[in-house]
Design an enzyme around this catalytic site. Structure first.
Site, PDB file in Angstrom:
ATOM      1  N   ASP A 271      68.162  -6.420 -31.809  1.00 52.25           N
ATOM      2  CA  ASP A 271      66.600  -5.812 -32.049  1.00 52.25           C
ATOM      3  C   ASP A 271      65.825  -6.595 -31.565  1.00 52.25           C
ATOM      4  OD1 ASP A 271      64.970  -4.226 -33.143  1.00 52.25           O
ATOM      5  OD2 ASP A 271      65.114  -5.094 -35.219  1.00 52.25           O
ATOM      6  N   GLU A 273      62.639  -5.421 -32.214  1.00 53.28           N
ATOM      7  CA  GLU A 273      61.436  -4.751 -33.179  1.00 53.28           C
ATOM      8  C   GLU A 273      61.468  -5.352 -34.518  1.00 53.28           C
ATOM      9  OE1 GLU A 273      59.811  -0.763 -34.666  1.00 53.28           O
ATOM     10  OE2 GLU A 273      61.852  -1.323 -34.793  1.00 53.28           O
ATOM     11  N   ARG A 339      67.040  -2.288 -29.116  1.00 49.65           N
ATOM     12  CA  ARG A 339      65.897  -1.531 -29.704  1.00 49.65           C
ATOM     13  C   ARG A 339      64.501  -2.077 -29.213  1.00 49.65           C
ATOM     14  NH1 ARG A 339      64.708  -0.242 -35.891  1.00 49.65           N
ATOM     15  NH2 ARG A 339      64.841  -2.531 -36.260  1.00 49.65           N
ATOM     16  N   GLU A 430      62.399   8.295 -38.100  1.00 53.80           N
ATOM     17  CA  GLU A 430      61.966   7.810 -39.178  1.00 53.80           C
ATOM     18  C   GLU A 430      60.334   7.918 -39.069  1.00 53.80           C
ATOM     19  OE1 GLU A 430      62.391   3.621 -38.058  1.00 53.80           O
ATOM     20  OE2 GLU A 430      61.308   3.792 -35.905  1.00 53.80           O
ATOM     21  N   ASP A 458      61.528   3.278 -43.013  1.00 49.84           N
ATOM     22  CA  ASP A 458      60.112   3.644 -42.449  1.00 49.84           C
ATOM     23  C   ASP A 458      59.468   5.091 -42.690  1.00 49.84           C
ATOM     24  OD1 ASP A 458      58.482   1.925 -40.701  1.00 49.84           O
ATOM     25  OD2 ASP A 458      60.450   1.246 -39.791  1.00 49.84           O
ATOM     26  N   ASP A 629      62.763  -6.208 -43.773  1.00 46.38           N
ATOM     27  CA  ASP A 629      61.963  -6.179 -42.602  1.00 46.38           C
ATOM     28  C   ASP A 629      60.732  -5.191 -42.837  1.00 46.38           C
ATOM     29  OD1 ASP A 629      62.819  -3.419 -42.534  1.00 46.38           O
ATOM     30  OD2 ASP A 629      64.207  -3.547 -40.982  1.00 46.38           O
TER      31      ASP A 629
END
Length: 721
Positions: A271, A273, A339, A430, A458, A629
């Site tokens: 990731d 992000e 990502r 999302e 999200d 997160d």
């Protein structure tokens, strides 16, 4: 940027420029000048379109806000609302029936159902652990967690044979369920051997049993008459029986089994992000450097274990002999996806005519450049054996933005001289506008899509922000009961199956957020494969091993065949926001909810701002450790912003909760010598001020995103240091 290299109309931070020149480009066959001039052209061509799409997001949200102000309350005219969404272009027409045609997809995505890890690639040790979590010890996962209740079987004094016995009993039950014998059971076995006829199991009775499904024997290591490892296969997943009568477990086991090792994290999302806090060019280059190391197979991380220094590397592939004598090779590592960030994030690592450019442009170009080392490698540590690069794209709003991602990927393929559709795309379902137009989103990338998934966290944050002006939302604990959620989860699977994702792509489900509660995960996360998802997110290698058990229990392919015949989830249900007609919460309930949200916000933000940690295991208000997160932060901050908007609480109430919870979070971090107290000087704590911004400026943040505030405050904090 402190120093920059000018190329055409762009200026590249020298830290990034040097990384590309000295580390990423060599060995790819790509000329540096051509790379940067081509990238400059990409930026000039695509930046205006990116800005247009972001402006459209804002226009649509402003229109929805105005509509709700004109039609206030929880019980508005749903048909009129739906017609309005069509009229403004939020809802688009369904496409004619089609099937995706993504080619050159690795089997881990196309055919194998199993767990998926998500890990911040900024942390080399975590990234390596996740990549190596393709295989995990079932014995260790059971013994070291609450998957088996501890009770009297305490582990504080070293190995406890009583607990070990329960682990072994669980393991034998798993073998009996997944690999039943023609007679007897694995718990009755005293020896295993491989013969021309297959696997022979000698039982306590002296009789010889075999596997009911002879083809389940996939290979072995060692001598056939006395194998050290037996490889079994079930539902496309592999299981190793380790036999070692000298091992402290194997010596007391009647059959000499010392361990059961499961194929676990089939895929891993590395990731860049939501779990990463990369606000400077140096931060971002670290992210890229680790991804490059994974793609080259050279990434290492050193850690201390006791008085020893251990160097962690990527695992080699695993080799076996089949009963016929042929060699069988299985990957030793997860298939890795990367990502990138969303379209809305801008970066000053590269500027165009002095203005920041979309960070996702840089991500796409540099992570794909790094992946060239994998595509052209002659070594053994390959990622994609089918010549593909897998990029997960988050926070896209609707088909136009997905189509724009396709255009970006085409431009990067041309930049790197890659065949069309080498870059594959994962669509994060999302955001609400993507959910309600999912079929058109998939159709926009039907030649490169390899992944769709539901991201409840999200998606909930976007749900709150989209309907911010309508009415108050329920307490967080009640949001999971909302009408839209079940329909959204069903719709993702329904649409994915209807668009022909089977054999081409993953249909995924979201994260198990409580990494210490593995018993609960074992009880509940089986719902994901039962819902037709051929992958679901887990927070750790241990969780991946335990979640792999669910894919042995459930044949996802059979489930998908059944679900493909059901009626599709209701769009009207998906468009039903979670709103409260007449709030009747007591003052105590409101205070508890504010405390809960404030603690969640502060517990995460203080690690992000003060330490640059993008994903944290944070104790919540009830002292349950949760993986937090930016998605969870988005929910909490938007939740409080909604209650402020509708007068459920006052700004003074929120500030009281934030001050109160700052002390609680300080106490929860008291054992960290590097931690700086917030409550001892709230007006000077950048982290506390960031938390206040996220709440009191929450309504004005585009789509309720948190990145702009976090990034600005993190930069402020680093300037102070």
């Amino acid at each position: 940027m402190q120093a920059a290299v000018k190329v055409d109309h762009i200026e590249v931070d020298k830290v990034l420029y040097d990384f590309v020149a000295r580390e990423a480009l060599p060995g790819t066959g790509i000329d540096g000048d051509a790379f940067w001039s081509g990238f400059a052209g990409l930026v000039r061509r695509l930046s205006p379109r990116n800005a247009e799409l972001l402006a459209k997001r804002d226009r649509l949200q402003s229109s929805i806000d105005a509509w709700h102000r004109e039609h206030p309350g929880a019980q508005f005219d749903a048909p009129a609302y739906k017609a309005f969404l069509i009229d403004i272009g939020y809802l688009v027409s369904e496409p004619a029936a089609f099937a995706v045609s993504t080619a050159n997809v690795d089997p881990e995505i196309a055919r194998i159902a199993g767990p998926q890890l998500v890990v911040p690639v900024s942390n080399a040790r975590y990234a390596l652990n996740a990549a190596n979590a393709r295989w995990g010890s079932l014995y260790d996962a059971l013994y070291g967690t609450d998957a088996i209740p501890h009770g009297a079987a305490d582990t504080s004094g070293g190995y406890n044979p009583q607990r070990g016995g329960k682990v072994i009993e669980f393991g034998r039950s798993f073998l009996d369920a997944s690999f039943p014998l023609t007679e007897g059971a694995h718990r009755d076995a005293i020896a295993y051997r491989v013969s021309e006829g297959g696997l022979e199991i000698k039982l306590r009775s002296g009789r010889i049993a075999a596997l009911k499904t002879a083809a389940a024997l996939a290979g072995f290591q060692g001598e056939a008459t006395s194998p050290s490892v037996i490889l079994l296969e079930h539902h496309g997943l592999h299981v190793e029986l380790h036999i070692d009568r000298q091992h402290f477990i194997g010596r007391d086991d009647p059959a000499g089994i010392s361990n059961i090792v499961l194929e676990s994290a089939i895929t891993t999302i590395q990731d860049c992000e939501d779990s990463v806090a990369a606000v400077s060019t140096e931060d971002k280059v670290l992210v890229y450097r680790n991804w490059l190391g994974l793609m080259k197979g050279t990434l290492q991380a050193q850690l201390e274990k006791g008085d020893k220094a251990i160097v962690r590397r990527l695992n080699a592939d695993r080799r076996y002999r089949t009963p016929s004598g042929a060699e069988r090779v299985l990957p030793g590592r997860s298939l890795m996806l990367v990502r990138n960030v969303g379209h809305h994030m801008l970066s000053d690592a590269i500027t165009l005519d002095g203005a920041r450019i979309p960070e996702t442009f840089i991500d796409a170009a540099v992570t794909s450049l790094a992946a060239l080392h994998d595509l052209r490698a002659s070594g053994t540590l390959r990622n994609s054996r089918n010549g593909s690069v897998y990029i997960v794209k988050p926070k896209m709003h609707g088909p136009e933005e997905v189509a724009f991602a396709d255009e970006l990927f085409e431009a990067v393929e041309d930049l790197l001289k890659l065949p069309r559709h080498t870059l594959k795309i994962g669509i994060m379902d999302e955001e609400r506008r993507t959910s309600v137009n999912l079929a058109q989103c998939i159709r926009s990338v039907k030649n490169r899509v390899v992944f769709i998934n539901t991201g409840f966290l999200d998606r909930t944050g976007d749900e709150i922000h989209t309907s911010m002006e309508a009415a108050p939302i329920p307490r967080k604990s009640d949001l999971k009961k909302a009408t839209w959620l079940d329909a959204y989860e069903r719709n993702n699977v329904d649409v994915g199956l209807a668009c022909g994702l089977r054999g081409h792509a993953q249909i995924g489900k979201g994260m198990w957020a409580m990494p210490d509660l593995m018993a609960d995960m074992l009880k509940t996360k089986v719902a994901h494969p039962m819902a037709g998802a051929n992958t679901a997110w887990v927070p750790s290698p241990t969780a991946a091993t335990l979640h792999a058990l669910h894919y042995h229990q459930i044949d996802v392919a059979d489930v998908q065949n059944t679900l493909a015949k059901r009626q599709r989830a209701s769009l009207d249900d998906i468009l039903t926001p979670p709103l409260v007609k007449t709030p009747n919460w007591s003052a105590a309930e409101i205070e508890e909810e504010l405390n809960n949200n404030a603690q969640s916000i502060l517990g995460y933000v203080v690690r992000w701002i003060d330490f640059g940690v993008g994903c944290s295991k944070v104790p919540d208000y009830y002292n349950v450790a949760l993986m937090e997160d930016r998605a969870t932060l988005r929910i909490s901050s938007q939740h409080v912003a909604n209650w402020l908007r509708h007068g459920i609480c006052a700004p003074a109430d929120v500030m009281t909760a934030l001050r109160r919870m700052a002390k609680v979070v300080d106490e929860q971090n008291a054992g960290d010598p590097a931690y700086e107290s917030m409550s001892s000087g709230l007006e000077h704590s950048v982290a506390f001020q960031a938390a206040c911004d996220l709440v009191f400026k929450g309504r004005e943040q585009p789509n309720g995103y948190t990145e702009a505030i976090l990034t600005a405050r993190r930069k402020e904090k680093t300037r102070q240091s």
